[in-house]
Design a protein around this motif. Structure first.
Motif, PDB file in Angstrom:
ATOM      1  N   UNK A 115     -18.873  54.585 -60.133  1.00  0.00           N
ATOM      2  CA  UNK A 115     -18.047  55.663 -59.594  1.00  0.00           C
ATOM      3  C   UNK A 115     -18.765  56.304 -58.408  1.00  0.00           C
ATOM      4  N   UNK A 116     -18.151  57.287 -57.827  1.00  0.00           N
ATOM      5  CA  UNK A 116     -18.747  57.956 -56.672  1.00  0.00           C
ATOM      6  C   UNK A 116     -20.083  58.603 -57.015  1.00  0.00           C
ATOM      7  N   UNK A 117     -20.211  59.109 -58.234  1.00  0.00           N
ATOM      8  CA  UNK A 117     -21.391  59.900 -58.596  1.00  0.00           C
ATOM      9  C   UNK A 117     -22.330  59.228 -59.586  1.00  0.00           C
ATOM     10  N   UNK A 118     -21.933  58.101 -60.177  1.00  0.00           N
ATOM     11  CA  UNK A 118     -22.766  57.531 -61.231  1.00  0.00           C
ATOM     12  C   UNK A 118     -22.460  56.055 -61.438  1.00  0.00           C
ATOM     13  N   UNK A 119     -23.399  55.386 -62.131  1.00  0.00           N
ATOM     14  CA  UNK A 119     -23.207  54.018 -62.602  1.00  0.00           C
ATOM     15  C   UNK A 119     -23.494  54.032 -64.089  1.00  0.00           C
ATOM     16  N   UNK A 120     -22.582  53.506 -64.890  1.00  0.00           N
ATOM     17  CA  UNK A 120     -22.754  53.482 -66.340  1.00  0.00           C
ATOM     18  C   UNK A 120     -22.595  52.044 -66.849  1.00  0.00           C
ATOM     19  N   UNK A 121     -23.409  51.725 -67.877  1.00  0.00           N
ATOM     20  CA  UNK A 121     -23.368  50.390 -68.460  1.00  0.00           C
ATOM     21  C   UNK A 121     -23.155  50.472 -69.964  1.00  0.00           C
ATOM     22  N   UNK A 122     -22.422  49.476 -70.507  1.00  0.00           N
ATOM     23  CA  UNK A 122     -22.115  49.428 -71.923  1.00  0.00           C
ATOM     24  C   UNK A 122     -22.271  47.993 -72.388  1.00  0.00           C
ATOM     25  N   UNK A 123     -22.843  47.804 -73.602  1.00  0.00           N
ATOM     26  CA  UNK A 123     -22.915  46.455 -74.150  1.00  0.00           C
ATOM     27  C   UNK A 123     -21.520  45.892 -74.329  1.00  0.00           C
ATOM     28  N   UNK A 124     -21.369  44.645 -73.993  1.00  0.00           N
ATOM     29  CA  UNK A 124     -20.065  43.998 -74.118  1.00  0.00           C
ATOM     30  C   UNK A 124     -19.987  43.243 -75.456  1.00  0.00           C
ATOM     31  N   UNK A 170     -36.255  36.708 -71.679  1.00  0.00           N
ATOM     32  CA  UNK A 170     -35.036  37.263 -71.079  1.00  0.00           C
ATOM     33  C   UNK A 170     -34.152  37.901 -72.157  1.00  0.00           C
ATOM     34  N   UNK A 171     -33.559  39.039 -71.817  1.00  0.00           N
ATOM     35  CA  UNK A 171     -32.737  39.761 -72.789  1.00  0.00           C
ATOM     36  C   UNK A 171     -31.488  38.965 -73.179  1.00  0.00           C
ATOM     37  N   UNK A 172     -30.912  38.167 -72.259  1.00  0.00           N
ATOM     38  CA  UNK A 172     -29.758  37.304 -72.526  1.00  0.00           C
ATOM     39  C   UNK A 172     -28.595  38.084 -73.156  1.00  0.00           C
ATOM     40  N   UNK A 173     -27.986  38.954 -72.376  1.00  0.00           N
ATOM     41  CA  UNK A 173     -26.904  39.787 -72.882  1.00  0.00           C
ATOM     42  C   UNK A 173     -25.905  40.086 -71.773  1.00  0.00           C
ATOM     43  N   UNK A 174     -24.816  40.724 -72.151  1.00  0.00           N
ATOM     44  CA  UNK A 174     -23.785  41.123 -71.196  1.00  0.00           C
ATOM     45  C   UNK A 174     -23.524  42.619 -71.287  1.00  0.00           C
ATOM     46  N   UNK A 175     -23.238  43.199 -70.140  1.00  0.00           N
ATOM     47  CA  UNK A 175     -22.840  44.604 -70.063  1.00  0.00           C
ATOM     48  C   UNK A 175     -21.493  44.689 -69.335  1.00  0.00           C
ATOM     49  N   UNK A 176     -20.694  45.639 -69.732  1.00  0.00           N
ATOM     50  CA  UNK A 176     -19.614  46.112 -68.874  1.00  0.00           C
ATOM     51  C   UNK A 176     -20.200  47.243 -68.037  1.00  0.00           C
TER      52      UNK A 176
END
Length: 252
Positions: free
Chosen positions: A243-252, A233-239
């Protein structure tokens, strides 16, 4: 915490040695737990897209390598929503091998019909096994609602039905963190899972550039020794930002 505009967008991955990969091993239980008001239809759509693709495609992992794989028969069974909930994601992202995808909503079924819900699923899985050489992916959405709808349904009986489906598929269960009327059900699912994915809102409420936090951690059940290393398992967190047109993820 830095704002999304200060961070580099990341591709989502559940497994550390399979970057940009969301697909769990066969006969495993992956649990997706969300707060009541941050339903992860965008995440479910990404899992379905990758399951149906032949090249590891997933809109949540835009840099995903073109690693050849077989498309898998994929089934989404919901006890709380209709396909309308997913319509914009399906229309935009679920384009390949759509003939291998089945959506079934039990929302309008009466208690008598729901008493045999698992038999319908087993029948469809058996049929898919005869027509496809690839193992199936099954997503169950809010099966805990059966505890308040079906007469004589108990936590033990429901868990037994779920585990039988797990033996025939890579099983994902999407459920709320607040299960009313059966508080013991969620801990029982966690105890049987190999992957835990949780979605929580910001402690300060929703911000303009962050919708919530997605956490990935191993469950108590490990894959067998042959699969353990390759599916760590990667065992991590994202923020994440929806939005209406997209989904974006960022390492927390």
């Amino acid at each position: 915490m830095a704002s999304a505009s200060d961070l580099q967008e990341q591709g989502l991955a559940f497994y550390s040695k399979h970057e940009q990969y969301l697909l769990s091993p066969q006969s495993s239980l992956s649990l997706i737990v969300h707060e009541p008001f941050n339903f992860p239809s965008w995440l479910v759509a990404g899992i379905i897209q990758q399951s149906l693709s032949n090249d590891n495609e997933c809109y949540l992992s835009p840099q995903s390598p073109n690693r050849h794989k077989s498309a898998s028969p994929t089934f989404l069974y919901s006890f709380s929503d209709t396909e309308v909930t997913y319509s914009k994601y399906f229309h935009k992202y679920i384009t390949k091998n759509r003939n291998m995808f089945t959506f079934k909503s039990f929302l309008s079924e009466d208690s008598i019909s729901l008493d045999s819900w698992n038999k319908l699923i087993h029948g469809q899985l058996k049929k898919s096994a005869l027509s496809s050489g690839s193992p199936p992916v099954v997503i169950l959405e809010n099966p805990e609602l059966l505890l308040s709808i079906v007469p004589e349904m108990t936590v033990c009986k429901l868990l037994s039905q779920i585990m039988a489906i797990q033996q025939e598929s890579a099983l994902y269960i999407v459920t709320s963190s607040s299960i009313l009327g059966a508080p013991q059900f969620l801990p029982a699912l966690i105890h049987r899972s190999s992957l835990l994915v949780s979605l929580t809102p910001l402690t300060t409420g929703r911000a303009d550039d962050i919708s919530g936090i997605l956490s990935i951690s191993p469950g108590p059940v490990h894959s067998n020794d042959k699969l353990k290393d390759s599916f760590s398992i990667a065992d991590r967190q994202y923020s994440y930002l929806v939005t209406t047109n997209a989904v974006k993820l960022y390492f927390k």
